[in-house]
Design an enzyme around this catalytic site. Structure first.
Site, PDB file in Angstrom:
ATOM      1  N   TYR A  40      51.298 -51.479  66.389  1.00 16.85           N
ATOM      2  CA  TYR A  40      50.568 -50.758  67.437  1.00 16.85           C
ATOM      3  C   TYR A  40      50.409 -49.267  67.136  1.00 16.85           C
ATOM      4  CZ  TYR A  40      50.786 -54.899  70.375  1.00 16.85           C
ATOM      5  OH  TYR A  40      50.620 -56.162  70.871  1.00 16.85           O
TER       6      TYR A  40
ATOM      7  N   ARG B 284      41.855 -59.051  81.279  1.00 18.69           N
ATOM      8  CA  ARG B 284      42.106 -58.424  79.971  1.00 18.69           C
ATOM      9  C   ARG B 284      40.792 -58.050  79.287  1.00 18.69           C
ATOM     10  NH1 ARG B 284      45.598 -60.929  74.874  1.00 18.69           N
ATOM     11  NH2 ARG B 284      45.057 -59.325  73.374  1.00 18.69           N
TER      12      ARG B 284
ATOM     13  N   ASN C 213      53.569 -58.156  79.499  1.00 17.93           N
ATOM     14  CA  ASN C 213      53.150 -56.833  79.039  1.00 17.93           C
ATOM     15  C   ASN C 213      52.566 -56.006  80.179  1.00 17.93           C
ATOM     16  OD1 ASN C 213      53.781 -56.568  76.310  1.00 17.93           O
ATOM     17  ND2 ASN C 213      52.152 -57.974  75.727  1.00 17.93           N
TER      18      ASN C 213
ATOM     19  N   CYS D   5      60.186 -58.239  73.470  1.00 23.69           N
ATOM     20  CA  CYS D   5      58.939 -58.168  72.717  1.00 23.69           C
ATOM     21  C   CYS D   5      59.148 -58.831  71.370  1.00 23.69           C
ATOM     22  CB  CYS D   5      58.567 -56.700  72.529  1.00 23.69           C
ATOM     23  SG  CYS D   5      57.007 -56.485  71.693  1.00 23.69           S
TER      24      CYS D   5
ATOM     25  N   HIS E 204      56.136 -51.395  71.911  1.00 17.16           N
ATOM     26  CA  HIS E 204      54.868 -51.169  71.201  1.00 17.16           C
ATOM     27  C   HIS E 204      54.770 -49.727  70.679  1.00 17.16           C
ATOM     28  CE1 HIS E 204      52.683 -54.888  73.081  1.00 17.16           C
ATOM     29  NE2 HIS E 204      53.817 -55.179  72.482  1.00 17.16           N
TER      30      HIS E 204
END
Length: 442
Positions: free
Chosen positions: A256, A96, A150, A172, A202
């Site tokens: 987001y 990440r 995700n 989510c 998102h």
């Protein structure tokens, strides 16, 4: 006596697991779980043992007959499961951090599920989830797959398109967070609030908001422009919205959406954060380190409040409510990622969307919203194109398809920059992307 429910959690060594266990304990009267299997990979074994021991203490403290099993053998765990939840991170937090830093180096937003970072998380994750799907088909064909990994929308899209699993729901915590945020801003309990959610993971909008059945969208929009009610998440900077923009939008954006409607400010904020306190992945690594120190305490037998410093608050409620509603055929309304089936007119029927659904024993039944408002339709369709092309790239390992996915993402400013980022990220993640590096046999 019933045999009880068997739940398997893949990525069981996650710092979120105690929240999931707490959710199952709270609902035990309705959801009689007999076995909970926490599964991880060798690299996650230490965390699995720490979290697993805490889970066992929590169950013991609650005085419930839930057997908690820890294993690195996914196939052993899956046999005869009723529900399989997935919450894993291929490449762990180090991957990440690369997803965040490499785009930033090229002056592009680096984020876990959006832009180049979202693409690469998808490229690493989709082959693994499809592998899990094959095991589910063989070992527990009647199980429901509840995916929290995700990018949840892209992962659900890939399962619907490239596996034989029909019983899949993507989940989510963003819609739950929005609903809670609205309730807080209005100083009312969340059960009095209803939000018409529609869009993608998102990339979901609140098309209308109701208090006790009466629309209060305009009032909520006015509140949303107040920085005290920014309704963001731990992993997204709480940059305030322009009130006049929200009045024009006539919908509630999700946190987001800042990456798309406030791109330059978000990029600036990310660059500064990366230079001073580190990227979000680096911050989370520290949070996780502290959490696992807490989890090790043999006296601890509850979910520690510090867990809320992670971005996934309300996750257990979303996951446990969904499982509870499927198991008990509750027919309540929850926003989930599922096959569109005509719910959103401007998205293909066979694509994954995030939309309010009636949750039944046969799974989610999407509630039709018709067409999305013209102001948001284009962006949602563009992100859906990105998700579909990205899923195809993940499955085929085709370089050109991956570059196409990268470049059609609205956060990537040009094909040239997209190619630069793609090449650097492919190299950085080589270990987890065998599909792009396999030699073609003649």
């Amino acid at each position: 006596m019933t045999k009880g429910i068997k739940i398997v959690t893949i990525g069981g060594g996650s710092s979120y697991t105690p929240e999931l266990v707490e959710g199952f304990i709270k609902r035990y009267d309705e959801l009689p779980i007999r076995e909970l299997w926490l599964v991880d990979i060798p690299a996650g074994e230490e965390k699995l043992n720490i979290v697993g021991a805490l889970a066992k203490r929590m169950v013991e403290k609650a005085g419930l007959p839930i057997e908690v099993h820890l294993t690195l053998d996914r196939r052993e765990a899956l046999k005869g499961a009723d529900f399989v939840t997935t919450q894993f991170r291929v490449g762990l937090l180090d991957a990440r951090a690369k997803d965040e830093r490499i785009p930033l180096k090229n002056n592009v937003i680096g984020q876990e599920t959006n832009g180049p970072g979202g693409l690469f998380k998808g490229l690493r994750t989709i082959p693994v989830i499809l592998d899990i799907c094959k095991d589910i088909e063989e070992l527990c064909p009647d199980a429901w797959l509840v995916n929290f990994t995700n990018p949840a929308g892209m992962v659900t899209e890939a399962v619907l398109r490239y596996s034989n699993i029909k019983k899949v729901v993507g989940l989510c915590n963003v819609p739950v967070g929005i609903k809670m945020g609205i309730a807080q801003a209005l100083d009312v309990t969340s059960d009095r609030i209803h939000v018409d959610f529609a869009g993608l993971n998102h990339m979901v909008y609140g098309l209308d908001v109701y208090l006790d059945g009466v629309s209060i969208l305009d009032e909520v929009i006015e509140k949303l422009a107040n920085p005290d009610h920014s309704m963001t998440m731990k992993n997204i900077a709480a940059l305030g919205w322009e009130l006049d923009f929200l009045r024009g939008l006539k919908a509630i954006p999700c946190p987001y959406h800042r990456y798309y409607y406030k791109t330059s400010e978000m990029l600036e904020e990310e660059l500064e954060a990366a230079a001073t306190k580190g990227t979000r992945a680096e911050v989370v690594k520290q949070v996780e380190k502290e959490l696992f120190e807490l989890y090790k305490d043999p006296e601890l037998a509850i979910k520690p409040p510090q867990l809320e410093q992670r971005g996934g608050a309300y996750y257990s409620d979303a996951a446990c409510n969904l499982i509870n509603s499927i198991y008990n055929d509750k027919r309540d309304i929850q926003p989930v990622n599922t096959r569109n089936n005509g719910a959103i007119a401007s998205i293909a029927d066979d694509s994954a969307v995030e939309v309010n659904c009636i949750i039944t024993k046969d799974g989610p039944k999407p509630i039709s919203v018709g067409d999305l408002p013209v102001a948001v339709r284009g962006l949602v369709q563009q992100i859906k194109s990105f998700e579909r092309v990205a899923a195809e790239a993940a499955v085929t390992g085709d370089y050109h398809t991956a570059l196409l996915a990268m470049t059609i993402n609205p956060l990537v400013p040009s094909d040239k920059i997209g190619k630069q980022i793609l090449d650097e990220m492919l190299e950085a993640h080589k270990e987890y992307l065998p599909q792009f590096f396999q030699k073609v046999e003649m």
